[in-house]
Scaffold this motif. Sequence first.
Motif, PDB file in Angstrom:
ATOM      1  N   UNK A 307       0.808  -1.211   0.000  1.00 23.19           N
ATOM      2  CA  UNK A 307       0.000   0.000   0.000  1.00 23.19           C
ATOM      3  C   UNK A 307       0.846   1.268   0.000  1.00 23.19           C
ATOM      4  N   UNK A 308       2.075   1.172   0.451  1.00 25.52           N
ATOM      5  CA  UNK A 308       2.924   2.364   0.519  1.00 25.52           C
ATOM      6  C   UNK A 308       3.724   2.569  -0.758  1.00 25.52           C
ATOM      7  N   UNK A 309       4.287   1.502  -1.323  1.00 27.33           N
ATOM      8  CA  UNK A 309       5.201   1.652  -2.467  1.00 27.33           C
ATOM      9  C   UNK A 309       4.772   0.846  -3.701  1.00 27.33           C
ATOM     10  N   UNK A 310       4.130  -0.276  -3.522  1.00 28.36           N
ATOM     11  CA  UNK A 310       3.955  -1.209  -4.639  1.00 28.36           C
ATOM     12  C   UNK A 310       2.476  -1.514  -4.893  1.00 28.36           C
ATOM     13  N   UNK A 417      10.627  -1.731   8.534  1.00 28.19           N
ATOM     14  CA  UNK A 417      11.449  -1.819   7.320  1.00 28.19           C
ATOM     15  C   UNK A 417      10.582  -1.686   6.073  1.00 28.19           C
ATOM     16  N   UNK A 418       9.375  -2.262   6.090  1.00 28.97           N
ATOM     17  CA  UNK A 418       8.468  -2.117   4.950  1.00 28.97           C
ATOM     18  C   UNK A 418       8.039  -0.672   4.757  1.00 28.97           C
ATOM     19  N   UNK A 419       7.868   0.068   5.853  1.00 30.01           N
ATOM     20  CA  UNK A 419       7.507   1.475   5.748  1.00 30.01           C
ATOM     21  C   UNK A 419       8.637   2.304   5.152  1.00 30.01           C
ATOM     22  N   UNK A 420       9.883   1.938   5.445  1.00 24.43           N
ATOM     23  CA  UNK A 420      11.031   2.721   4.969  1.00 24.43           C
ATOM     24  C   UNK A 420      11.404   2.392   3.524  1.00 24.43           C
TER      25      UNK A 420
END
Length: 505
Positions: A307-310, A417-420
């Motif tokens: 949801x944040x990057x992909x 780590x997924x957020x960053x």
Amino acid sequence: MFWKKKRLKEAAQHVEPKTIVDLYNQIKDNVDFIQFEHCGNHFSCWISFFKTLVDVDYVHRDVLSFLYEQDVDSLNDIQKRLPIEKILKTTDLSTIQYRLLKGYIIIQKNKSDAECLIIPMTNVEGRQIGEPKTETSVMGPKESFVESIDTNINLMRKRLPIPQFRVEEVRIGKISKTRVCTMYIRGIANDENVHTVRQRLQDLEVSDLTDTILLAQLIGDNSQSPFPQFIDSERPDRTATAIYEGQIAVFIDGSPNAIILPSSITKFFSSIDDYFLPWYLATAYRVLRVAAVSLSTLSSSIYVALLTYHYQLIPENLLGPLIASRSLVPFDPATEALILEVMIELLREAGARLPTKVGQTMSIVGGIVIGTASVQAGMTSNVLLIIVSISALGSFIIPNYRMATAIRFLRFPFILSAQLLGLLGIAFCLTFLTAHLLKLTSLGRPFLEPYYPLRVTDLKDTIFRAPNKYQTTRPLFLRPGDAAKRNQNRSAEKRGKPSRDIDES
């Protein structure tokens, strides 16, 4: 001035006694300490004991009545004629102090004499043998260890009735003098492993020791790792099976658990029920546990990364419901996931600390009420609520509590780590986790055995459990003195021959 005198008095009380008079002066203020002069018909002596530690009925029935009725005139006469086993006569002050504080009575000719007669009169109080609480099973034995180490040794000797079974004892703790017993089978357990355990126990310098879990942290290879390196068990049958395999068990007086060492990571995902099921069912359940661990560790972080990057990796049919569920949520996916994960941990801790019936109700009702209310209030999305719930269930399926706790902890660094960095951050976390596990050892043995280093013969009882007829050798990573566990060919030959009794009839 008053406080200075008080500190000097307290410091004097902590000094190790030099004589038996000093010992009595230190403990005479205890309300349960009894000391009196016994004046019999033929012999007078001083008797000292703690009434809360000894069986007072035995003292009156066996000792005092004997001194009244028998013609004795010395400690030697009492030692020879008193019908009680393990009576010790000594002048060693440390032995006298230890035995007195463990429930023995002390007999002296005179109150200040260094020579004492030590008579065992311990009043054993403890929990009765019951069913396991954390390692429950549908089938199999229902006995569990208790806090008394003598009772635990009895449970093990019933299952290991062989002369090669060894029980070694050391006392650890400058103050507590805790009994610690090491159990293994001589000729099967690797001598190097036995020596390593023995050396690590002897090297401990602590003031007190109260539980096997604390001991596992003290003698573990890496105390900073979140992963337990030794299996803890409350089941005598599982512990006896591990000793038959060539492992070593360590017990502590006052702890209802044993630690089994060395251990590999695959043993943390096996349950005692697996060995009572057909091999294909046991394998299916173990695969399910591994899948549940992967889901518990990665599901929330993958949700955050997508949801944040992909978001382009999300299928179109699923993208619409996700957007609709998050339309009213004011937080970013990482904050939303952390809120729910913390909420799940709070519910779990509350359920564990409350009484059993109240705790179960609290966990179920609290989860339903808080989850529904948070979705309706727009604090979280219903999709993430489902993911986090499945993730929590995946962590609860692990048989070992300490390993389950470590798995639950891993979710938080993966989410951050997924957020960053998105999926790249998850890959970095997996790399660090794999490197840590590769480096981790248990009593000097690889923690990831038999996958690293690869030992094909040891794969028969890992995630895949082979049929019993193929499990003819003990695990090679234990370096057992006798690798053969059973002779399957010889057993098959015997089954093919008729019984001798039938032939004679």
